[in-house]
Design a protein around this motif. Structure first.
Motif, PDB file in Angstrom:
ATOM      1  N   PHE A  69      55.511 -14.436 -24.461  1.00 49.77           N
ATOM      2  CA  PHE A  69      56.941 -14.576 -24.763  1.00 49.77           C
ATOM      3  C   PHE A  69      57.737 -13.405 -24.190  1.00 49.77           C
ATOM      4  N   VAL A  70      57.214 -12.205 -24.326  1.00 53.06           N
ATOM      5  CA  VAL A  70      57.898 -11.029 -23.788  1.00 53.06           C
ATOM      6  C   VAL A  70      57.956 -11.093 -22.266  1.00 53.06           C
ATOM      7  N   GLU A  71      56.857 -11.538 -21.647  1.00 54.60           N
ATOM      8  CA  GLU A  71      56.800 -11.582 -20.185  1.00 54.60           C
ATOM      9  C   GLU A  71      57.797 -12.571 -19.592  1.00 54.60           C
ATOM     10  N   LEU A  72      58.176 -13.612 -20.342  1.00 51.57           N
ATOM     11  CA  LEU A  72      59.172 -14.558 -19.836  1.00 51.57           C
ATOM     12  C   LEU A  72      60.491 -13.869 -19.510  1.00 51.57           C
ATOM     13  N   VAL A  73      60.797 -12.793 -20.208  1.00 49.69           N
ATOM     14  CA  VAL A  73      62.041 -12.054 -19.988  1.00 49.69           C
ATOM     15  C   VAL A  73      61.790 -10.786 -19.180  1.00 49.69           C
ATOM     16  N   ARG A  74      60.712 -10.083 -19.492  1.00 44.45           N
ATOM     17  CA  ARG A  74      60.479  -8.778 -18.857  1.00 44.45           C
ATOM     18  C   ARG A  74      60.092  -8.898 -17.391  1.00 44.45           C
ATOM     19  N   ALA A  75      59.253  -9.861 -17.050  1.00 42.41           N
ATOM     20  CA  ALA A  75      58.808  -9.994 -15.661  1.00 42.41           C
ATOM     21  C   ALA A  75      59.968 -10.216 -14.685  1.00 42.41           C
ATOM     22  N   PRO A  76      60.903 -11.160 -14.949  1.00 42.71           N
ATOM     23  CA  PRO A  76      62.033 -11.325 -14.019  1.00 42.71           C
ATOM     24  C   PRO A  76      62.902 -10.078 -13.895  1.00 42.71           C
ATOM     25  N   LEU A  77      63.001  -9.301 -14.955  1.00 44.26           N
ATOM     26  CA  LEU A  77      63.806  -8.085 -14.889  1.00 44.26           C
ATOM     27  C   LEU A  77      63.226  -7.084 -13.897  1.00 44.26           C
ATOM     28  N   PHE A  78      61.923  -7.160 -13.659  1.00 41.98           N
ATOM     29  CA  PHE A  78      61.267  -6.270 -12.707  1.00 41.98           C
ATOM     30  C   PHE A  78      61.036  -6.945 -11.355  1.00 41.98           C
ATOM     31  N   GLY A  79      61.687  -8.086 -11.152  1.00 42.06           N
ATOM     32  CA  GLY A  79      61.642  -8.726  -9.848  1.00 42.06           C
ATOM     33  C   GLY A  79      60.424  -9.564  -9.574  1.00 42.06           C
ATOM     34  N   THR A  80      59.690  -9.953 -10.610  1.00 43.93           N
ATOM     35  CA  THR A  80      58.526 -10.829 -10.429  1.00 43.93           C
ATOM     36  C   THR A  80      58.670 -12.047 -11.334  1.00 43.93           C
ATOM     37  N   ALA A  81      58.163 -13.168 -10.880  1.00 39.79           N
ATOM     38  CA  ALA A  81      58.202 -14.389 -11.685  1.00 39.79           C
ATOM     39  C   ALA A  81      57.093 -14.347 -12.728  1.00 39.79           C
ATOM     40  N   PRO A  82      57.309 -14.918 -13.900  1.00 44.58           N
ATOM     41  CA  PRO A  82      56.216 -15.027 -14.880  1.00 44.58           C
ATOM     42  C   PRO A  82      55.046 -15.798 -14.291  1.00 44.58           C
ATOM     43  N   THR A  83      53.855 -15.462 -14.737  1.00 40.28           N
ATOM     44  CA  THR A  83      52.657 -16.110 -14.216  1.00 40.28           C
ATOM     45  C   THR A  83      52.546 -17.540 -14.742  1.00 40.28           C
ATOM     46  N   ARG A 103      40.523  -7.401 -21.296  1.00 45.82           N
ATOM     47  CA  ARG A 103      41.937  -7.816 -21.304  1.00 45.82           C
ATOM     48  C   ARG A 103      42.129  -9.169 -21.977  1.00 45.82           C
ATOM     49  N   ASP A 104      41.070  -9.760 -22.474  1.00 43.50           N
ATOM     50  CA  ASP A 104      41.170 -11.102 -23.049  1.00 43.50           C
ATOM     51  C   ASP A 104      42.084 -11.148 -24.270  1.00 43.50           C
ATOM     52  N   PHE A 105      42.089 -10.085 -25.064  1.00 45.19           N
ATOM     53  CA  PHE A 105      42.916 -10.101 -26.271  1.00 45.19           C
ATOM     54  C   PHE A 105      44.399 -10.143 -25.919  1.00 45.19           C
ATOM     55  N   ILE A 106      44.757  -9.687 -24.724  1.00 42.11           N
ATOM     56  CA  ILE A 106      46.154  -9.755 -24.290  1.00 42.11           C
ATOM     57  C   ILE A 106      46.518 -11.195 -23.937  1.00 42.11           C
ATOM     58  N   ASN A 107      45.636 -11.861 -23.216  1.00 44.70           N
ATOM     59  CA  ASN A 107      45.911 -13.246 -22.816  1.00 44.70           C
ATOM     60  C   ASN A 107      45.957 -14.182 -24.009  1.00 44.70           C
ATOM     61  N   TRP A 108      45.253 -13.844 -25.084  1.00 45.81           N
ATOM     62  CA  TRP A 108      45.274 -14.659 -26.296  1.00 45.81           C
ATOM     63  C   TRP A 108      46.443 -14.311 -27.211  1.00 45.81           C
ATOM     64  N   ASN A 109      47.225 -13.327 -26.840  1.00 47.07           N
ATOM     65  CA  ASN A 109      48.364 -12.890 -27.649  1.00 47.07           C
ATOM     66  C   ASN A 109      49.611 -13.658 -27.205  1.00 47.07           C
ATOM     67  N   PRO A 110      50.121 -14.605 -28.014  1.00 49.62           N
ATOM     68  CA  PRO A 110      51.293 -15.382 -27.578  1.00 49.62           C
ATOM     69  C   PRO A 110      52.541 -14.532 -27.416  1.00 49.62           C
ATOM     70  N   PHE A 111      52.645 -13.447 -28.201  1.00 53.73           N
ATOM     71  CA  PHE A 111      53.833 -12.599 -28.100  1.00 53.73           C
ATOM     72  C   PHE A 111      53.910 -11.921 -26.728  1.00 53.73           C
ATOM     73  N   LEU A 159      50.075 -18.655 -16.314  1.00 52.45           N
ATOM     74  CA  LEU A 159      49.543 -18.567 -17.673  1.00 52.45           C
ATOM     75  C   LEU A 159      50.663 -18.351 -18.677  1.00 52.45           C
ATOM     76  N   ASN A 160      51.657 -17.525 -18.318  1.00 51.30           N
ATOM     77  CA  ASN A 160      52.810 -17.315 -19.199  1.00 51.30           C
ATOM     78  C   ASN A 160      53.535 -18.630 -19.473  1.00 51.30           C
ATOM     79  N   TRP A 161      53.770 -19.399 -18.392  1.00 47.02           N
ATOM     80  CA  TRP A 161      54.461 -20.682 -18.549  1.00 47.02           C
ATOM     81  C   TRP A 161      53.627 -21.661 -19.370  1.00 47.02           C
ATOM     82  N   ALA A 162      52.319 -21.724 -19.068  1.00 48.50           N
ATOM     83  CA  ALA A 162      51.462 -22.697 -19.743  1.00 48.50           C
ATOM     84  C   ALA A 162      51.384 -22.425 -21.239  1.00 48.50           C
ATOM     85  N   VAL A 163      51.214 -21.158 -21.617  1.00 53.04           N
ATOM     86  CA  VAL A 163      51.083 -20.805 -23.040  1.00 53.04           C
ATOM     87  C   VAL A 163      52.384 -21.084 -23.779  1.00 53.04           C
ATOM     88  N   THR A 164      53.495 -20.637 -23.227  1.00 50.67           N
ATOM     89  CA  THR A 164      54.776 -20.794 -23.926  1.00 50.67           C
ATOM     90  C   THR A 164      55.208 -22.259 -23.995  1.00 50.67           C
TER      91      THR A 164
END
Length: 283
Positions: free
Chosen positions: A236-250, A225-233, A252-257
């Motif tokens: 970026f997608v998780e910043l919007v998609r995660a809250p829509l499903f009722g979970t806060a971004p991780t 799964r490392d290639f996913i964590n190294w993917n900035p896109f 790691l999402n905040w740190a990278v963005t």
């Protein structure tokens, strides 16, 4: 004595004619554009309105087109991956809408200066205004498309909780990141027009490399799964998609963005200050 006065006058004229460069010029242009943000908002709104002028449905054709696209992809890839449609279709809907906003903004960012060459060459206006114009135009389109998601979610029995509020800071950080990338691409593509096609091809590849049409949990166990964590896109997608499903971004999402936002803007400000005055000559 007269020669000394003449030399001083020539030196003064040269200083006035010499284009300013550096961080101060970049900040002045960006600050001026932000202070005149209404100009970018008007231009961006007119761009969307003119595209669907004399249409009965108007800009909601954007929503209908996206709804058809998401439904078709959901039916096809849901069958291929043998996924639960109630889970996969909302996931696909949120991912595709967010990715469409990101990819379209970056693609149009490449041509922000070259498509506005008439205005840039004739009207004294901050160059960053054209970036804000393109970004605002795509925010309007995103607002039209995102209304599809709650319909899909409710249709399949989903729910929304208070974590939805995380979409506000997430979307703001996403837009701030898109702004510096668009500005950087606009400068580069004004000088090298072929770079627009290069960026388009890169985005096509990243679309399939980012968990949008497929879910992370469907990956085989032997796949890292490392290639996913190294993917900035992905972040970026998780910043919007995660809250829509009722979970806060991780975290790691905040740190990278946030890291991309700070480092990206610092580099872009320096780059923009160095080459801003050349943009008009490249158009």
């Amino acid at each position: 004595m007269s020669n000394d006065v003449f030399d001083k006058n020539i030196h003064s004229i040269e200083l006035l004619m010499k284009p300013k460069s550096g961080v101060s010029v970049s900040l002045q242009d960006i600050g001026s554009a932000l202070s005149k943000y209404r100009l970018a908002l008007i231009f961006g709104w007119q761009d969307v309105a003119q595209r669907y002028r004399r249409s009965r449905v108007g800009a909601f054709w954007l929503t209908l087109n996206m709804a058809v696209f998401v439904t078709a992809l959901g039916a096809i890839f849901g069958t291929i991956f043998q996924s639960n449609l109630a889970e996969f279709l909302p996931y696909l809907c949120a991912g595709v809408i967010t990715w469409s906003f990101i990819s379209t903004s970056l693609t149009e960012g490449c041509t922000s200066f070259s498509s506005s060459d008439g205005i840039i060459l004739q009207v004294r206006m901050p160059l960053f205004t054209h970036i804000l114009r393109a970004l605002w135009r795509n925010i309007i389109i995103f607002a039209h498309n995102i209304v599809i998601f709650p319909i899909v979610l409710i249709t399949f029995g989903g729910s929304i909780n208070f974590n939805l509020i995380w979409i506000v800071p997430g979307f703001i950080i996403l837009c701030i990141n898109l702004a510096w990338v668009m500005l950087l691409l606009a400068i580069i593509c004004a000088r090298f027009r072929d770079m627009t096609q290069v960026v388009t091809n890169i985005l096509q590849v990243m679309f399939y490399a980012t968990p949008i049409m497929w879910m992370v949990k469907v990956l085989p166990d032997h796949v890292s799964r490392d290639f996913i964590n190294w993917n900035p896109f992905y972040h970026f997608v998780e910043l919007v998609r995660a809250p829509l499903f009722g979970t806060a971004p991780t975290m790691l999402n905040w740190a990278v963005t946030l890291g991309f936002m700070i480092i990206g803007w610092l580099l872009t400000i320096v780059f923009f200050g160095k080459y801003r005055w050349r943009v008009a000559y490249w158009l």
